[in-house]
Structures are given as structure tokens and as C-alpha cells.
Design an enzyme around this catalytic site. Structure first.
Site, PDB file in Angstrom:
ATOM      1  N   SER A  25     -63.244 -17.172  50.071  1.00 53.44           N
ATOM      2  CA  SER A  25     -61.820 -17.428  49.909  1.00 53.44           C
ATOM      3  C   SER A  25     -61.251 -16.825  48.633  1.00 53.44           C
ATOM      4  CB  SER A  25     -61.523 -18.931  49.927  1.00 53.44           C
ATOM      5  OG  SER A  25     -62.015 -19.551  48.747  1.00 53.44           O
ATOM      6  N   THR A  57     -59.596 -12.038  53.297  1.00 53.82           N
ATOM      7  CA  THR A  57     -60.215 -13.349  53.131  1.00 53.82           C
ATOM      8  C   THR A  57     -59.166 -14.379  53.530  1.00 53.82           C
ATOM      9  OG1 THR A  57     -61.504 -14.762  51.623  1.00 53.82           O
ATOM     10  CG2 THR A  57     -59.667 -13.528  50.642  1.00 53.82           C
ATOM     11  N   TYR A  58     -59.260 -15.585  53.008  1.00 49.87           N
ATOM     12  CA  TYR A  58     -58.246 -16.601  53.274  1.00 49.87           C
ATOM     13  C   TYR A  58     -57.893 -17.287  51.960  1.00 49.87           C
ATOM     14  CZ  TYR A  58     -62.269 -19.762  53.227  1.00 49.87           C
ATOM     15  OH  TYR A  58     -63.407 -20.441  52.868  1.00 49.87           O
ATOM     16  N   GLY A  73     -66.898 -15.867  46.657  1.00 47.71           N
ATOM     17  CA  GLY A  73     -67.875 -15.457  47.655  1.00 47.71           C
ATOM     18  C   GLY A  73     -68.084 -13.956  47.640  1.00 47.71           C
ATOM     19  N   ALA A  74     -68.377 -13.384  48.802  1.00 48.74           N
ATOM     20  CA  ALA A  74     -68.653 -11.947  48.899  1.00 48.74           C
ATOM     21  C   ALA A  74     -67.501 -11.103  48.358  1.00 48.74           C
ATOM     22  CB  ALA A  74     -68.947 -11.573  50.346  1.00 48.74           C
ATOM     23  N   ALA A  75     -66.274 -11.589  48.498  1.00 49.24           N
ATOM     24  CA  ALA A  75     -65.108 -10.845  48.005  1.00 49.24           C
ATOM     25  C   ALA A  75     -65.141 -10.666  46.491  1.00 49.24           C
ATOM     26  CB  ALA A  75     -63.820 -11.542  48.428  1.00 49.24           C
TER      27      ALA A  75
END
Length: 126
Positions: A25, A57-58, A73-75
Site C-alpha cells: 500500500s 498500489t492502493y 511493501g514491494a512498492a
């Protein structure tokens, strides 16, 4: 026919944190979400002005008034603390509705100081 239109935009917000170990996110100050019309858990596209990366993402809410922009996260591999981002959400609507549509755009400077909110993107001139 339906069109996908810009719904809300945070223009040139600064990343305050990139947390690889958070579960994904992008945490965004609730005041910023309100100004742009972006909802918690809404899909967002993020454009990194510093490195050109574009990713999806969100949004999740960060504490109101905190000025937090945390890419998680991955982002977090796509943005570093201090990077400038453009965060956008989109909406689908009929062709007729789209012709009258105006997005909500919040403009930022410095350390995530919101300088103004507009109902359109200015026309680009030469």
C-alpha cells in the site's frame, strides 16, 4: 462507451518513508486523501518524478495532519524517502459524463505543504 478519467491527484508529494516490510500500500495523510477525493483502499497509480518509475498500489489512511506519504511493501523498491511523487486515482464514466468531468487536484511544495486544491489541470502552453 465508458471512459477512464482522472478522479483525484496529489501533485508532487514528498515520500516521508519507504517501508519494505509493511504489507503493501501507500499510506497517505487523511487530509490529503480528503483534498483529492481518493478513498482508503482505492487503487492508485504512482509516478515517481525522481526516477521515472510508474507503479500501482492502493491507498491507506495515515494520521490526519501528519503529512505522511509512506510507500510500503514491494512498492518501497520504487521510491526513496525524499522522492517526489504524483499519485492518481481514476474513475470510469459514460462519454457524456466525461465531457463535463473535473478532477480534484491537490498541489504540494516543500515538505508536503498543500498549497492549493483545484478542480482541473491547467492547460499546457508553449
Amino acid at each position: 462507451m465508458n471512459r477512464t478519467m482522472l478522479q483525484g491527484k496529489l501533485h508532487r508529494v514528498k515520500v516521508t518513508q519507504a517501508d519494505l516490510n509493511y504489507e503493501g500500500s501507500c499510506a497517505i495523510d487523511q487530509d490529503f486523501l480528503d483534498a483529492s477525493g481518493i478513498l482508503q483502499y482505492e487503487a492508485v497509480d504512482i509516478y515517481n518524478v525522481n526516477n521515472g518509475q510508474r507503479f500501482s498500489t492502493y491507498a491507506i489512511a495515515a494520521e490526519r495532519g501528519s503529512k505522511i506519504i509512506s510507500v510500503n511493501g514491494a512498492a518501497a523498491r520504487c521510491a526513496c524517502e525524499g522522492d517526489l511523487l504524483i499519485i492518481c486515482s481514476y474513475v470510469q464514466m459514460s462519454d457524456e459524463q466525461a465531457r463535463e468531468w473535473q478532477p480534484k487536484v491537490a498541489y504540494f511544495e516543500g515538505d508536503n505543504q498543500m498549497k492549493r486544491v483545484a478542480k482541473a489541470v491547467p492547460v499546457q502552453v508553449a
